[in-house]
Structures are given as structure tokens and as C-alpha cells.
Scaffold this active site. Structure first.
Site, PDB file in Angstrom:
ATOM      1  N   ASP A 161      -0.209   5.499   1.049  1.00 49.30           N
ATOM      2  CA  ASP A 161      -1.473   6.096   1.636  1.00 49.30           C
ATOM      3  C   ASP A 161      -2.036   7.220   0.432  1.00 49.30           C
ATOM      4  O   ASP A 161      -1.110   7.459  -0.512  1.00 49.30           O
ATOM      5  CB  ASP A 161      -0.946   6.852   2.635  1.00 49.30           C
ATOM      6  CG  ASP A 161      -0.974   5.907   3.799  1.00 49.30           C
ATOM      7  OD1 ASP A 161      -1.446   4.803   3.546  1.00 49.30           O
ATOM      8  OD2 ASP A 161      -0.301   6.347   5.012  1.00 49.30           O
ATOM      9  N   TYR A 187      12.148   5.005   0.863  1.00 46.34           N
ATOM     10  CA  TYR A 187      11.519   5.898   0.729  1.00 46.34           C
ATOM     11  C   TYR A 187      12.083   7.327   0.802  1.00 46.34           C
ATOM     12  O   TYR A 187      13.294   7.539   1.448  1.00 46.34           O
ATOM     13  CB  TYR A 187      10.357   6.229   1.957  1.00 46.34           C
ATOM     14  CG  TYR A 187       8.936   4.983   1.808  1.00 46.34           C
ATOM     15  CD1 TYR A 187       7.952   5.686   0.992  1.00 46.34           C
ATOM     16  CD2 TYR A 187       9.265   3.962   2.406  1.00 46.34           C
ATOM     17  CE1 TYR A 187       6.935   4.873   0.944  1.00 46.34           C
ATOM     18  CE2 TYR A 187       8.016   2.940   1.982  1.00 46.34           C
ATOM     19  CZ  TYR A 187       6.876   3.691   1.389  1.00 46.34           C
ATOM     20  OH  TYR A 187       5.688   2.761   1.202  1.00 46.34           O
ATOM     21  N   ARG A 225       5.841   8.717   7.461  1.00 49.26           N
ATOM     22  CA  ARG A 225       5.384  10.225   7.892  1.00 49.26           C
ATOM     23  C   ARG A 225       5.473  10.634   9.284  1.00 49.26           C
ATOM     24  O   ARG A 225       5.600  11.858   9.792  1.00 49.26           O
ATOM     25  CB  ARG A 225       4.020  10.479   7.404  1.00 49.26           C
ATOM     26  CG  ARG A 225       3.840  10.444   5.837  1.00 49.26           C
ATOM     27  CD  ARG A 225       2.557  10.096   5.424  1.00 49.26           C
ATOM     28  NE  ARG A 225       1.483  10.998   5.507  1.00 49.26           N
ATOM     29  CZ  ARG A 225       0.280  10.929   5.903  1.00 49.26           C
ATOM     30  NH1 ARG A 225      -0.438   9.932   5.183  1.00 49.26           N
ATOM     31  NH2 ARG A 225      -0.597  11.977   6.033  1.00 49.26           N
ATOM     32  N   ARG A 279       0.874  -1.244   0.109  1.00 48.07           N
ATOM     33  CA  ARG A 279       0.009   0.089   0.216  1.00 48.07           C
ATOM     34  C   ARG A 279       1.057   1.219  -0.148  1.00 48.07           C
ATOM     35  O   ARG A 279       1.642   1.188   0.595  1.00 48.07           O
ATOM     36  CB  ARG A 279      -1.013   0.113   1.215  1.00 48.07           C
ATOM     37  CG  ARG A 279      -2.007  -1.007   1.344  1.00 48.07           C
ATOM     38  CD  ARG A 279      -2.744  -0.799   2.732  1.00 48.07           C
ATOM     39  NE  ARG A 279      -3.769  -1.863   2.687  1.00 48.07           N
ATOM     40  CZ  ARG A 279      -4.526  -2.040   4.067  1.00 48.07           C
ATOM     41  NH1 ARG A 279      -4.444  -1.331   4.786  1.00 48.07           N
ATOM     42  NH2 ARG A 279      -5.300  -2.963   3.825  1.00 48.07           N
TER      43      ARG A 279
END
Length: 248
Positions: free
Chosen positions: A51, A109, A194, A49
Site C-alpha cells: 500500500d 512483515y 495493519r 502489492r
């Protein structure tokens, strides 16, 4: 035959990668394009996934097809069908058991922060006006490598069986007018990157000492960590797989 497809997408218009009952997703958009291109129902399984609003410069997914696919023509046709904010870069055949999600060995990331108002970055970077201490943020980022349980950075309502992640790299760098956070791990929890960035920014702003990170992680309590930063600054940049998945 099973194929891996490599793509990139700007996540602004999508409610994440995964199909949603009442919102547009990258997965749904790709599946529709594949159905048209291959003239057959083509479900897609993604590497994981992302977001709503999160971007990917390197995303992998797999699908099955009984047809022999000519790569260059196929990629050209697929890109002509897909909207401008999704691009397919590569396609390769893998063995029938290869799995885009479960065979991934690491994911990387980036999170982009700008320190001055920029009309060309406002959709893909988080603007932080006050000065940030990158040395303190890097000191704190290195502390992450000492731990494996990151429940304190996980979204509270999640169905995971374990909160353990093996972070192998985490650091900030200055890139032109940006501060970019890099992180690589074997897996990530929902909202984890995050929440980590939000906590490190609090340290960079001088609102908490670096050592406070030890207490936050040990607490296993999401309320003790910093506020999650906006999704728009987050990019999935790399997914690694063993070479054994290739159909040689």
C-alpha cells in the site's frame, strides 16, 4: 532470459508498489531505470502489492531481457539511476517460468511501534503514547494461528476470490525503544497486517480482552476489528521461494 531482482525501498514518496494511472509508484520508477540501463522496454512483475507509504527491506520482482547481464556492473548502474529511496541489492537468473508473485511460498512483515516521541522514528514507526501490555498482545497474536479466514481484517472493496491465509508465525518483541510485530503467512489480504496490528493494540491498551479476537474473526466483519494503523510503520521484510526457480 528471466531475472529476479532484489530491492528495498522507503515507501513514503510512493503510492505503493503497483503502477497507478495518476500517482508515482515503485514499479514505475524501477521500470524507468531498467529501460535506461538496458536500453529496451522492460516491464517488471512484482511479488505483490504494498500500500501507499509501506516500506520494503526485501522485495523481489522479475523481468525478461534478451541480453546477458553482468550483475555487479548492472546493479551499480541501476542504483546510480534510481532515487535515494530505492536500492537494488541483488540480481539472479531464474528459469523462464519462474514468477515473482505466484511462486512465492511465504511473505513476512514487521510493524514498528514506539512508546515515546522520537524525532528519528516518526516517519517509519507508529507512536502510541499510552502503555501497552505486550504479554496480552502476544497471547492474542497466537490466537491468529488457529484460523485461516481473515475477511474481518480485509479491505472491504477487494477482488480476491478467497479470504483464506495460512499464518505460520505472529508475535511481538521488544527491540531497543520499539515494539515490533512480526507476522509470516503464505499470503496476505489488502490492509490485513495493519488491521491486525490495530486490533492487537486495542488489546494491549486494555480496551478489549484477548478472547474478543475469536468473536471478531468469526464475524467476518471488518467493522468489528480495530482501526488500521498508519502505513508508515509497516515493512515487508522477507519473501521466500522454492530453490527450483533457479536457472541451474
Amino acid at each position: 532470459m528471466r531475472y529476479f531482482i532484489e530491492l528495498a525501498y522507503n515507501g513514503k514518496a510512493y503510492h505503493g508498489w503497483q503502477n497507478q494511472p495518476d500517482a508515482i509508484s515503485v514499479q514505475e520508477t524501477l521500470e524507468k531505470a531498467l529501460n535506461i540501463s538496458l536500453q529496451e522496454h522492460t516491464p517488471v512483475v512484482g511479488a505483490g502489492r504494498t500500500d501507499a507509504g509501506v516500506h520494503a527491506t526485501n522485495y523481489l520482482a522479475h523481468f525478461d531481457s534478451g541480453k546477458h547481464i553482468e550483475k555487479e556492473k548492472f546493479i551499480f548502474k541501476l542504483n546510480s539511476i534510481l532515487p535515494d529511496d530505492i536500492a537494488v541489492y541483488d540480481l539472479f537468473e531464474v528459469n523462464d517460468e519462474a514468477h515473482a508473485r505466484f511462486d512465492a511460498t511465504s511473505r513476512s512483515y514487521e510493524y514498528h511501534v514506539v512508546q515515546k516521541k522520537d524525532p528519528f522514528e516518526f516517519e517509519t514507526a507508529h507512536y502510541v503514547k499510552n502503555e501497552l501490555d505486550i504479554e496480552k498482545m502476544n497471547t492474542a497474536a497466537q490466537l491468529l494461528l488457529q484460523y485461516t479466514d481473515f475477511k474481518c481484517f480485509s479491505k472491504s472493496k477487494t477482488d480476491v476470490k478467497t479470504y483464506n491465509c495460512n499464518i505460520v508465525s505472529a508475535y511481538w518483541e521488544k527491540r531497543d525503544n520499539k515494539l515490533v510485530f512480526h507476522i509470516t503467512a503464505d499470503r496476505f489480504l489488502r490492509n490485513m497486517v495493519r488491521a491486525i496490528v490495530g486490533t492487537l493494540l486495542q488489546i494491549g491498551l486494555g480496551k478489549m480482552p484477548e478472547a474478543r479476537l475469536h468473536e471478531i474473526i468469526a464475524s467476518r466483519d471488518r467493522q468489528n476489528a480495530g482501526t488500521s494503523v498508519p502505513a508508515k510503520g509497516l515493512f515487508l521484510t522477507r519473501i521466500e521461494y522454492p530453490t527450483s526457480i533457479l536457472n541451474k
